[in-house]
Design a protein around this motif. Structure first.
Motif, PDB file in Angstrom:
ATOM      1  N   ASN A   1       0.807  -1.217   0.000  1.00 36.85           N
ATOM      2  CA  ASN A   1       0.000   0.000   0.000  1.00 36.85           C
ATOM      3  C   ASN A   1       0.843   1.271   0.000  1.00 36.85           C
ATOM      4  O   ASN A   1       0.299   2.373  -0.002  1.00 36.85           O
ATOM      5  N   GLY A   2       2.159   1.137   0.002  1.00 38.84           N
ATOM      6  CA  GLY A   2       3.052   2.289   0.023  1.00 38.84           C
ATOM      7  C   GLY A   2       3.036   3.072  -1.277  1.00 38.84           C
ATOM      8  O   GLY A   2       2.613   2.574  -2.325  1.00 38.84           O
ATOM      9  N   THR A   3       3.531   4.298  -1.194  1.00 41.80           N
ATOM     10  CA  THR A   3       3.507   5.206  -2.351  1.00 41.80           C
ATOM     11  C   THR A   3       4.908   5.524  -2.870  1.00 41.80           C
ATOM     12  O   THR A   3       5.103   6.518  -3.565  1.00 41.80           O
ATOM     13  N   GLU A   4       5.894   4.676  -2.526  1.00 44.53           N
ATOM     14  CA  GLU A   4       7.265   4.958  -2.957  1.00 44.53           C
ATOM     15  C   GLU A   4       7.394   4.952  -4.477  1.00 44.53           C
ATOM     16  O   GLU A   4       8.210   5.693  -5.035  1.00 44.53           O
ATOM     17  N   ASP A   5       6.609   4.125  -5.157  1.00 42.05           N
ATOM     18  CA  ASP A   5       6.694   4.023  -6.610  1.00 42.05           C
ATOM     19  C   ASP A   5       5.502   4.725  -7.253  1.00 42.05           C
ATOM     20  O   ASP A   5       4.371   4.228  -7.205  1.00 42.05           O
ATOM     21  N   PRO A   6       5.694   5.895  -7.876  1.00 44.25           N
ATOM     22  CA  PRO A   6       4.568   6.622  -8.487  1.00 44.25           C
ATOM     23  C   PRO A   6       3.994   5.902  -9.694  1.00 44.25           C
ATOM     24  O   PRO A   6       2.876   6.242 -10.133  1.00 44.25           O
ATOM     25  N   THR A   7       4.700   4.920 -10.244  1.00 40.17           N
ATOM     26  CA  THR A   7       4.186   4.195 -11.420  1.00 40.17           C
ATOM     27  C   THR A   7       3.357   2.981 -11.023  1.00 40.17           C
ATOM     28  O   THR A   7       2.834   2.284 -11.899  1.00 40.17           O
ATOM     29  N   LYS A   8       3.210   2.747  -9.749  1.00 43.31           N
ATOM     30  CA  LYS A   8       2.479   1.566  -9.297  1.00 43.31           C
ATOM     31  C   LYS A   8       1.003   1.709  -9.642  1.00 43.31           C
ATOM     32  O   LYS A   8       0.364   2.693  -9.285  1.00 43.31           O
ATOM     33  N   THR A   9       0.450   0.712 -10.306  1.00 43.47           N
ATOM     34  CA  THR A   9      -0.938   0.760 -10.776  1.00 43.47           C
ATOM     35  C   THR A   9      -1.887  -0.039  -9.899  1.00 43.47           C
ATOM     36  O   THR A   9      -3.109   0.060 -10.053  1.00 43.47           O
TER      37      THR A   9
END
Length: 397
Positions: free
Chosen positions: A323-331
């Motif tokens: 659920n983390g937001t470290e990767d902005p490309t995570k879909t």
């Protein structure tokens, strides 16, 4: 001539001495027993158990046969018993684990349990335990003897299941009890588990008191036909960093069949379980990820279909989310879904010895989300293991 005479006299003296020490007609009971009589009573309440799972196994990966070999899957030596009516001791050493002393509690990894339990009060409703013991996670899967598990579901497999601390148990009555524990969060230091660069660009301070709290309820209903094993725990490893873990175990016991079901859910501010961190590239997001979530459905069916014969099935579904937001490309937050299925047939040849022979299969299927496949280039996979062996908690004493 003199030397022969001396020799004869020496042998005669030895013979007379021995006759004086060991008389053929000695009455029984004059010699002191090896174990003093007052300690023989303790031995009556003491068990020495050889917990063993041994098998010939053949491994398969993605449909391709890998190899076959004999393997000691588990060997745990256990000593347990009541020293007095009020004091209980238990020690169990897993010889199929690491022998390295751990940095936090200074006891080797392979020691599952080394603790004392003391009954408190006149009615024995309270019990105090101290040492290294099972974290009372709850759920039927973890409550079983480990040698009866052919493969654990993800959360249990990856957890530090044996920790040092203190526990207090309150027996409400014969059917219900509550257990409270305060434990070390881990057996290793923060840096050993997470490394110095836990999160790139973010400073996280290890906790000066990395402890956890556990509460557990065991219940029994309808003369033991239905039992529950529920749990909640909160663990702290770093400043403002926690792991929340729930487990709800239920078991139905009928004459010839038992059915158990567990639901487990772990919310982790840092990826303590570590499955997702092992998949996602560390160079981009640090050694361990933030805000991971794991949940598991586990079921066991045991059918005594014929005298001395059991058909068993273990099945589980494990889901891993980031659920983390470290990767902005995570879909998507979904990372992996794993399935496990373990059919076995077990034969108990003797009624007076808890020993069973088994034939079984451990199948695992791993399905990854499109994001995971595109990020790390991994595809869906499966593994299999054919096993023929024996299991016994053999009581030597």
């Amino acid at each position: 001539m003199n030397s022969k005479l001396y020799t004869l006299i020496f042998l005669l003296a030895c013979s007379l001495g021995l006759q004086g020490q060991i008389k053929q007609g000695s009455e029984i009971g004059q010699d002191k027993p090896i174990v003093p009589i007052d300690k023989q009573i303790r031995l009556a309440n003491f068990n020495l158990i050889l917990n063993q799972q041994y098998a010939f196994r053949s491994d398969i990966e993605n449909g391709e046969y890998l190899d076959s070999r004999f393997r000691m899957e588990q060997f745990r030596l256990e000593m347990r018993g009541w020293v007095t009516d009020k004091v209980f001791v238990r020690f169990r050493h897993r010889f199929t684990s690491s022998f390295e002393p751990q940095t936090v509690d200074k006891i080797i990894k392979g020691v599952d349990m080394a603790y004392l339990t003391v009954k408190l009060g006149t009615q024995d409703k309270w019990e105090l335990s101290a040492g290294k013991f099972c974290a009372d996670w709850g759920g039927i899967e973890f409550d079983l003897n480990p040698i009866d598990i052919y493969e654990y579901s993800d959360i249990i497999e990856q957890a530090d299941n044996f920790l040092s601390g203190v526990g207090v148990k309150y027996n409400l009555n014969e059917k219900h009890s509550l257990n409270f524990q305060i434990l070390n969060s881990t057996t290793q230091s923060y840096d050993e588990i997470y490394g110095d660069d836990t999160i790139i660009g973010e400073s996280i301070e290890p906790s000066k008191a990395p402890l956890g709290g556990v509460i557990n309820w065991r219940g029994s209903f309808f003369d033991g036909k239905f039992t529950t094993l529920y749990h909640y725990s909160l663990f702290n490893e770093a400043s403002g960093i926690y792991k929340n873990y729930f487990a709800f175990g239920n078991q139905l016991n009928l004459d010839k069949i038992s059915i158990a079901y567990d639901y487990k859910h772990s919310f982790e501010d840092l990826d303590r379980t570590g499955i997702i961190s092992d998949l996602i590239p560390r160079d981009d997001f640090g050694y361990q990820l933030r805000d991971t979530e794991y949940n598991s459905h586990w079921v066991r069916i045991d059918w005594n279909f014929k005298e001395n014969w059991h058909l068993c099935f273990d099945g589980f579904i494990d889901k891993a989310k980031w659920n983390g937001t470290e990767d902005p490309t995570k879909t998507t937050n979904d990372i992996r879904t794993a399935f496990g299925f373990i059919p076995t047939i077990e034969f108990y040849p003797w009624e007076d010895i808890n020993l069973k022979f088994f034939v079984g299969y451990v199948g695992r299927v791993y399905n990854y989300s499109d994001y995971t496949k595109n990020t790390i280039g991994i595809g869906d996979s499966n593994t299999g293991r054919i096993m023929v062996g024996l299991i016994t908690p053999l009581k030597v004493l």
